[in-house]
Design a protein around this motif. Structure first.
Motif: not given
Length: 349
Positions: A37-47, A79-89
């Protein structure tokens, strides 16, 4: 007279292992749903706001729509994928360190691994004007080098948790002093670039580094799961583990290697995002239960923390901040509480 018939044992006592397994699975699924859900939300919001369904169809190539695909696939998905991958690691690495060394303060953030990666990366930035690929490679080399130095210095017929931690802290401070010297003598632009990298933020590495981290996760997370049983034996103590036939030093070295390579790749992609490795494991253990293993749960908690911190850093606070600033704000009070708790319980060494 009617004889007394003993009551049946409680269900939790009869089906204890099954109940724990069910709880572990349920919590892991819930954490996976929250991370997604956070992964999708990260790509929803912005300018430019993108509805959730459009994000899903674009990110998973279910439909092609050029305007949406540019925003989602090109700008936000890395960016969203990097956040997930870094967090898992970070989550998996931190849990392995804490369980292996038997100390809640055992985290790659504090025992010199992240500091070694940072020193090599800053050296590459300031002295060689390196690009993102060279910076990432230097950070990985630094993590491995510092880990080797700490392991050699801490070895005394085996590895003691407290000795490893104390030597790691000393090595970390030594490397941080070198970083300070390098940055102080750098040109203004190089110093600013180095300081930005040192705070840590997702989305700053290139696609090559991100793909390398994802490939490493596909190999190292299953390796950590395979090593989970030797880890449980090592938690009983070296003497007990040897009596049970465990190859203590080989198992310990394998676990340390997995953890170090994970933290090295994560730092290479996002810089030293502090405190995630420290807090993800204990949170996962608390909600899963100490007997549940928790490696996958720790990785998911780490991804939730990094995704949430990145959302706050870019969309909640008035000025956009690096991700590491938010994790530092979260993690510092936890560290203070942890130090006070460990001291009261007499586990402070």
């Amino acid at each position: 007279m009617i004889d007394h018939v003993p009551s049946a044992p409680p269900a939790s006592r009869t089906y204890g292992p099954r109940s724990r397994l069910a709880r572990t699975r349920a919590v892991t699924v819930a954490l996976a749903v929250a991370a997604f859900a956070l992964f999708i939300l990260t790509m929803m919001v912005g300018s430019f706001y993108v509805p959730a369904w459009d994000v899903i169809t674009s990110a998973f190539h279910l439909r092609d729509e050029p305007s949406v695909d540019f925003v989602v696939r090109d700008l936000r998905l890395p960016t969203a994928t990097a956040a997930v991958a870094v967090g898992v690691a970070l989550g998996v690495s931190g849990l392995l360190f804490q369980k292996l060394l038997g100390n809640p303060l055992a985290s790659p953030d504090f025992v010199g691994i992240s500091a070694g990666a940072s020193m090599f990366a800053v050296t590459a930035i300031v002295l060689f004007g390196a690009g993102s690929t060279m910076i990432s490679a230097s950070a990985l080399a630094g993590a491995l080098t510092s880990a080797f130095i700490i392991y050699v210095l801490a070895w005394r017929d085996g590895i003691s948790g407290y000795r490893f931690i104390l030597i790691g802290i000393a090595v970390s401070q030594f490397m941080m002093s070198i970083i300070g010297y390098i940055v102080a003598r750098a040109e203004l632009y190089e110093a600013r670039q180095a300081m930005t990298w040192l705070v840590g933020t997702v989305g700053q590495a290139g696609s090559t580094e991100l793909r390398t981290l994802l490939g490493a996760l596909l190999v190292l997370v299953p390796a950590a799961l395979v090593l989970q049983r030797p880890l449980r034996v090592l938690e009983l103590g070296d003497d007990t583990a040897k009596a049970l036939g465990a190859r203590v030093e080989i198992s310990r070295l394998a676990l340390i290697a997995v953890s170090i390579v994970l933290i090295g790749f994560a730092t290479a992609v996002a810089g030293p995002i502090m405190f995630v490795a420290l807090i993800a494991g204990p949170i996962a253990q608390r909600i899963v239960g100490h007997s549940g293993g928790g490696i996958v749960a720790a990785g998911l908690v780490g991804s939730i923390i990094v995704l949430g911190a990145d959302l706050v850093a870019h969309h909640v606070v008035p000025v956009a901040l690096p991700t590491g600033v938010i994790t530092g704000i979260i993690g510092a009070p936890y560290l203070i509480w942890l130090l006070a708790t460990v001291n009261r319980e007499g586990r402070g060494g």
